[in-house]
Motif scaffolding. Structure first.
Motif, mmCIF file in Angstrom:
data_model
loop_
_atom_site.group_PDB
_atom_site.id
_atom_site.type_symbol
_atom_site.label_atom_id
_atom_site.label_comp_id
_atom_site.label_asym_id
_atom_site.label_seq_id
_atom_site.Cartn_x
_atom_site.Cartn_y
_atom_site.Cartn_z
ATOM 1 N N ILE A 25 0.830 -1.212 0.000
ATOM 2 C CA ILE A 25 0.000 0.000 0.000
ATOM 3 C C ILE A 25 0.864 1.263 0.000
ATOM 4 N N ILE A 26 1.999 1.223 0.660
ATOM 5 C CA ILE A 26 2.905 2.381 0.656
ATOM 6 C C ILE A 26 3.553 2.534 -0.713
ATOM 7 N N ARG A 27 3.967 1.423 -1.312
ATOM 8 C CA ARG A 27 4.533 1.485 -2.671
ATOM 9 C C ARG A 27 3.517 2.075 -3.641
ATOM 10 N N THR A 28 2.256 1.668 -3.518
ATOM 11 C CA THR A 28 1.211 2.169 -4.408
ATOM 12 C C THR A 28 0.975 3.661 -4.170
ATOM 13 N N MET A 29 0.949 4.070 -2.901
ATOM 14 C CA MET A 29 0.783 5.495 -2.585
ATOM 15 C C MET A 29 1.918 6.308 -3.206
ATOM 16 N N LEU A 30 3.155 5.845 -3.028
ATOM 17 C CA LEU A 30 4.305 6.588 -3.537
ATOM 18 C C LEU A 30 4.395 6.548 -5.060
ATOM 19 N N ALA A 31 3.821 5.533 -5.681
ATOM 20 C CA ALA A 31 3.748 5.519 -7.152
ATOM 21 C C ALA A 31 2.756 6.577 -7.629
ATOM 22 N N ALA A 32 1.678 6.780 -6.868
ATOM 23 C CA ALA A 32 0.690 7.799 -7.223
ATOM 24 C C ALA A 32 1.230 9.200 -6.971
ATOM 25 N N TYR A 33 2.020 9.356 -5.918
ATOM 26 C CA TYR A 33 2.616 10.647 -5.578
ATOM 27 C C TYR A 33 3.910 10.397 -4.813
ATOM 28 N N PRO A 34 5.069 10.545 -5.452
ATOM 29 C CA PRO A 34 6.343 10.250 -4.782
ATOM 30 C C PRO A 34 6.798 11.319 -3.799
ATOM 31 N N GLY A 35 6.315 12.533 -3.937
ATOM 32 C CA GLY A 35 6.724 13.595 -3.030
ATOM 33 C C GLY A 35 8.133 14.081 -3.296
ATOM 34 N N SER A 36 8.604 14.951 -2.423
ATOM 35 C CA SER A 36 9.941 15.520 -2.557
ATOM 36 C C SER A 36 11.001 14.493 -2.164
ATOM 37 N N ALA A 37 12.252 14.825 -2.432
ATOM 38 C CA ALA A 37 13.356 13.887 -2.197
ATOM 39 C C ALA A 37 13.459 13.445 -0.743
ATOM 40 N N ASP A 38 13.176 14.328 0.207
ATOM 41 C CA ASP A 38 13.306 13.954 1.618
ATOM 42 C C ASP A 38 11.951 13.763 2.312
ATOM 43 N N ALA A 39 10.910 13.540 1.528
ATOM 44 C CA ALA A 39 9.573 13.327 2.105
ATOM 45 C C ALA A 39 9.553 12.060 2.954
ATOM 46 N N TYR A 40 8.664 12.049 3.936
ATOM 47 C CA TYR A 40 8.507 10.897 4.823
ATOM 48 C C TYR A 40 7.037 10.495 4.873
ATOM 49 N N VAL A 41 6.780 9.330 5.449
ATOM 50 C CA VAL A 41 5.426 8.796 5.551
ATOM 51 C C VAL A 41 4.848 9.173 6.914
ATOM 52 N N TYR A 42 3.700 9.805 6.885
ATOM 53 C CA TYR A 42 2.972 10.238 8.079
ATOM 54 C C TYR A 42 1.922 9.188 8.426
ATOM 55 N N GLY A 43 1.825 8.860 9.701
ATOM 56 C CA GLY A 43 0.742 8.004 10.170
ATOM 57 C C GLY A 43 1.203 6.610 10.516
ATOM 58 N N PRO A 44 0.366 5.969 11.299
ATOM 59 C CA PRO A 44 -0.978 6.408 11.655
ATOM 60 C C PRO A 44 -0.964 7.412 12.799
ATOM 61 N N ILE A 45 -2.103 8.101 12.922
ATOM 62 C CA ILE A 45 -2.363 8.951 14.073
ATOM 63 C C ILE A 45 -3.584 8.355 14.763
ATOM 64 N N CYS A 46 -3.488 8.160 16.058
ATOM 65 C CA CYS A 46 -4.582 7.567 16.831
ATOM 66 C C CYS A 46 -4.846 8.433 18.054
ATOM 67 N N VAL A 47 -6.130 8.710 18.309
ATOM 68 C CA VAL A 47 -6.540 9.502 19.467
ATOM 69 C C VAL A 47 -7.617 8.714 20.200
ATOM 70 N N ALA A 48 -7.476 8.609 21.518
ATOM 71 C CA ALA A 48 -8.465 7.898 22.334
ATOM 72 C C ALA A 48 -9.847 8.497 22.110
ATOM 73 N N ALA A 49 -10.866 7.653 22.109
ATOM 74 C CA ALA A 49 -12.240 8.113 21.887
ATOM 75 C C ALA A 49 -12.613 9.233 22.851
ATOM 76 N N SER A 50 -12.154 9.155 24.084
ATOM 77 C CA SER A 50 -12.481 10.168 25.093
ATOM 78 C C SER A 50 -11.842 11.523 24.795
ATOM 79 N N GLU A 51 -10.850 11.555 23.909
ATOM 80 C CA GLU A 51 -10.109 12.788 23.625
ATOM 81 C C GLU A 51 -10.413 13.369 22.254
ATOM 82 N N ARG A 52 -11.283 12.746 21.496
ATOM 83 C CA ARG A 52 -11.583 13.230 20.139
ATOM 84 C C ARG A 52 -12.360 14.543 20.197
#
Length: 127
Positions: free
Chosen positions: A33-60
């Motif tokens: 899935i990451i390879r497919t994402m980066l094939a769709a949009y490779p980003g800049s030379a030093d780009a990084y992968v963000y995520g996941p981000i998780c927040v407890a239900a009580s804090e949303r």
């Protein structure tokens, strides 16, 4: 993974309230899935992968996701982060758009549509 890129954690009296993970593109090279994402949009030379981000239900809806994201942007100034979100995950897309990310591409995998989003870290004040 934690040695290469930031892992931002929010803790409270009850323990971990939320976290945001990031990784290098090289670390994710084995995930289709990451390879497919980066094939769709490779980003800049030093780009990084963000995520996941998780927040407890009580804090949303209390600004914790935004706070985690702001800390990441402070830690990675001037760098591009790239992520994907399922197109049917409207709440996550809305939150990420409100945090200043924008859609740069899309892809489909196993019959599921994904949005590819991008952002740039905050420039630090330089003396």
């Amino acid at each position: 993974m934690m040695a290469d890129m930031p892992l931002v954690v929010a803790r409270g009296e009850q323990g971990v309230l939320g976290f945001l993970m990031t990784t290098t593109r090289a670390m994710n090279a084995g995930f289709p899935i990451i390879r497919t994402m980066l094939a769709a949009y490779p980003g800049s030379a030093d780009a990084y992968v963000y995520g996941p981000i998780c927040v407890a239900a009580s804090e949303r809806c209390k600004g914790l996701a935004r706070a985690l994201f702001q800390e990441l942007r402070r830690l990675q100034p001037d760098r591009e982060g790239i992520l994907f979100i399922r197109r049917d995950n409207a709440p996550s897309i809305r939150v990420h758009l409100r945090m200043g990310m924008h859609e740069v591409a899309g892809f489909e995998m196993n019959g599921i549509g994904f949005s590819v989003m991008s952002f740039i870290g905050q420039a630090q004040n330089r003396l």
